[in-house]
Enzyme design. Sequence first.
Site, PDB file in Angstrom:
ATOM      1  N   ASP A  77     -10.080  -2.710   1.514  1.00  0.00           N
ATOM      2  CA  ASP A  77     -10.981  -3.188   0.458  1.00  0.00           C
ATOM      3  C   ASP A  77     -10.869  -4.688   0.222  1.00  0.00           C
ATOM      4  O   ASP A  77     -11.254  -5.169  -0.829  1.00  0.00           O
ATOM      5  CB  ASP A  77     -10.684  -2.452  -0.855  1.00  0.00           C
ATOM      6  CG  ASP A  77      -9.439  -2.961  -1.543  1.00  0.00           C
ATOM      7  OD1 ASP A  77      -8.500  -3.379  -0.848  1.00  0.00           O
ATOM      8  OD2 ASP A  77      -9.416  -2.951  -2.787  1.00  0.00           O
ATOM      9  N   GLU A  78     -10.378  -5.405   1.195  1.00  0.00           N
ATOM     10  CA  GLU A  78     -10.003  -6.788   0.918  1.00  0.00           C
ATOM     11  C   GLU A  78     -10.249  -7.653   2.151  1.00  0.00           C
ATOM     12  O   GLU A  78      -9.933  -7.229   3.267  1.00  0.00           O
ATOM     13  CB  GLU A  78      -8.520  -6.714   0.589  1.00  0.00           C
ATOM     14  CG  GLU A  78      -7.812  -7.890   0.195  1.00  0.00           C
ATOM     15  CD  GLU A  78      -6.312  -7.555   0.104  1.00  0.00           C
ATOM     16  OE1 GLU A  78      -5.551  -8.493   0.101  1.00  0.00           O
ATOM     17  OE2 GLU A  78      -5.917  -6.365   0.072  1.00  0.00           O
ATOM     18  N   ASP A 104     -11.699  -8.819  -3.139  1.00  0.00           N
ATOM     19  CA  ASP A 104     -10.857  -7.608  -3.224  1.00  0.00           C
ATOM     20  C   ASP A 104     -11.499  -6.637  -4.214  1.00  0.00           C
ATOM     21  O   ASP A 104     -11.703  -6.974  -5.387  1.00  0.00           O
ATOM     22  CB  ASP A 104      -9.449  -8.025  -3.697  1.00  0.00           C
ATOM     23  CG  ASP A 104      -8.477  -6.847  -3.735  1.00  0.00           C
ATOM     24  OD1 ASP A 104      -8.910  -5.695  -3.531  1.00  0.00           O
ATOM     25  OD2 ASP A 104      -7.293  -7.084  -3.985  1.00  0.00           O
TER      26      ASP A 104
HETATM   27  P1  TTP Z   1      -5.421  -2.575  -3.552  1.00  0.00           P
HETATM   28  O1  TTP Z   1      -6.539  -3.532  -3.310  1.00  0.00           O
HETATM   29  O2  TTP Z   1      -4.036  -3.092  -3.491  1.00  0.00           O
HETATM   30  O3  TTP Z   1      -5.583  -1.891  -4.974  1.00  0.00           O
HETATM   31  P2  TTP Z   1      -6.892  -1.438  -5.736  1.00  0.00           P
HETATM   32  O4  TTP Z   1      -8.145  -1.837  -5.028  1.00  0.00           O
HETATM   33  O5  TTP Z   1      -6.777   0.016  -6.031  1.00  0.00           O
HETATM   34  O6  TTP Z   1      -6.762  -2.200  -7.115  1.00  0.00           O
HETATM   35  P3  TTP Z   1      -6.971  -3.754  -7.404  1.00  0.00           P
HETATM   36  O7  TTP Z   1      -8.097  -3.817  -8.383  1.00  0.00           O
HETATM   37  O8  TTP Z   1      -5.680  -4.215  -7.999  1.00  0.00           O
HETATM   38  O9  TTP Z   1      -7.290  -4.444  -6.112  1.00  0.00           O
HETATM   39  O10 TTP Z   1      -5.505  -1.386  -2.523  1.00  0.00           O
HETATM   40  C1  TTP Z   1      -6.751  -0.850  -2.063  1.00  0.00           C
HETATM   41  C2  TTP Z   1      -6.642   0.652  -1.923  1.00  0.00           C
HETATM   42  O11 TTP Z   1      -5.567   0.978  -1.035  1.00  0.00           O
HETATM   43  C3  TTP Z   1      -6.317   1.359  -3.211  1.00  0.00           C
HETATM   44  O12 TTP Z   1      -7.494   1.650  -3.980  1.00  0.00           O
HETATM   45  C4  TTP Z   1      -5.610   2.593  -2.752  1.00  0.00           C
HETATM   46  C5  TTP Z   1      -4.937   2.174  -1.465  1.00  0.00           C
HETATM   47  N1  TTP Z   1      -3.497   1.962  -1.723  1.00  0.00           N
HETATM   48  C6  TTP Z   1      -2.623   3.005  -1.466  1.00  0.00           C
HETATM   49  O13 TTP Z   1      -3.026   4.071  -0.997  1.00  0.00           O
HETATM   50  N2  TTP Z   1      -1.296   2.824  -1.753  1.00  0.00           N
HETATM   51  C7  TTP Z   1      -0.798   1.655  -2.281  1.00  0.00           C
HETATM   52  O14 TTP Z   1       0.416   1.528  -2.535  1.00  0.00           O
HETATM   53  C8  TTP Z   1      -1.731   0.587  -2.541  1.00  0.00           C
HETATM   54  C9  TTP Z   1      -1.236  -0.722  -3.146  1.00  0.00           C
HETATM   55  C10 TTP Z   1      -3.057   0.790  -2.247  1.00  0.00           C
HETATM   56 MG    MG Z   2      -8.347  -3.806  -4.336  1.00  0.00          MG
END
Ligand code: TTP
Ligand code: MG
Length: 371
Positions: A107-108, A14
Site C-alpha cells: 500500500d505504499e 501510503d
Molecule cells: P502499513 O502501511 O504499515 O499500515 P496501514 O496501511 O494499515 O496503516 P497506516 O495508515 O499507518 O499506513 O501496512 C499496510 C498493510 O500491511 C496493513 O494494512 C496490513 C499489512 N500489515 C501486516 O499484515 N502486518 C504488519 O505488521 C503491518 C505493519 C502491516
Molecule cells: Mg499504510
Amino acid sequence: MADGAAGLSIAHVDCDAFFAAVEKRDRPDLRGVPLIVGGGRRGVVATACYLARRCGVRSAMPMYRALRLCPEARVVSPDHPRYRRASGEIRLLMRSVTPLVEAVSVDEAYLGLADCPAPEEALRGLVQRIVDEVGVTASVGLSCNKLLAKIASDMDKPEGFTVISGERALEVLRPMPVRRLPGVGPAMERSLEAAGLCSVGEVADADPQELFARYGGVGLRLSDFARGEDWRPLVTESPAKSVSSEITLDRDVADPASLQETLREVAEDLAARLGKAGIRGRTMVLKMTTSDFRRLTRSRRLDAPVCEVADLLRVGAALLASEADGRQSYRLVGIAVQDLDFWAEASPLLDLEAEDSRQRRQAANETACRS
Ligand code: TTP
Ligand code: MG
C-alpha cells in the site's frame, strides 16, 4: 525539466489502515465501528482502523491484547486477494502520474516527480482518484528526498498531505525521536539513547567520526539522515529472487508432528511478509538443517503462484512429510518462494532476500501448548 516545484521532487504515498479500509469499503456493516483485521492461528493484528487505534490497538499486537484494549472492536480475517486487487489498481493510478514508481509494499510507494511541473496538484488529483476509483484513502508526503517524503506522509495520517520543503527539513526533523529514522530499530534506539542521543537533532549534532567508530557505515548514514540528507535513488525494479522465512529450534527435533507445527509458524510468518510486500512465488522450497548441520532443500514448482498461508502450508507439509521420518532430527525449518510474481512490485528496501531467522525459546512442546 524543472526539478519539481522548489526541489519537491519525491513523494511518498501510503494508504491509511489499508486492509481495514478495503474491508470497510466492501462491507458497509463495518463502517463507523472499530475494526481489527487479523487473527489466524498466531493471533496477531495485521492492521486496525483509526477508530480502533484510538484505543491503542496497533499492527503486530497479539489479538487478545488488542481486544482487551478495544473490546467492542469487530475482527475480520485478512482477505489478501482483495487487497492485492486494490493495490494493483492504486499502482496503475500512480503510474498515470509518473512512470517512476517505487513500490515499497502493498500500500505504499515513492513517486519520482522531478519532471512534474506541479507536483502538489498532481498528487492531490491522485489522492482523489484513489478515493473515487478504489474507495480507500491515502496519505501523502512531498519533499526533496525519500527520507523526508516518508516522514512527511506519516505526519498527518489519515488523509494527510504534508509538504516538507528543504528549508523546513531540520526544524521538522530535529525534535523527532531517533526511532523515526530509517534503520533505527529497538536495539539501535536503546544504544543511541544510552549514548545520550535521543532526538534526531542530537544525532545531527554528534561527531560523524564518533558515529562511524561506534556503528560503522550505518552510523554515517544515520548522521546524514539526521541532517535531512538522503541520496538514495528511486528503484523501480526489484532484484529480489526469493523470499523466505525460517525458524531455528533451540534443541533438535525429530518428531514429525512437532516439525509440522513449526512449519505452520514459518508459513504464517512467510505469508504475512508476502502479503505485506505484494509478492507471490511459483516455486516453493523447503529448507531444513539436520542436527549434524547438513543443509537440505526440496523444491516444487507449482501450477500457479502462491502467497496464502493455506497454500504454503499444503505444499510445505507435503515436502516435509517426505523428509521427516521421525529418526533424523533437525535444528532448522524454513520455507522460501521463488519465481516471484511482483503484483505490487516490492522494493529491495524490504531486504527480502535477507532470511528472517528467529530463535525459538522452547522446542516443539511449547508450540503445542500455545496452539
Ligand atoms: P502499513 O502501511 O504499515 O499500515 P496501514 O496501511 O494499515 O496503516 P497506516 O495508515 O499507518 O499506513 O501496512 C499496510 C498493510 O500491511 C496493513 O494494512 C496490513 C499489512 N500489515 C501486516 O499484515 N502486518 C504488519 O505488521 C503491518 C505493519 C502491516
Ligand atoms: Mg499504510
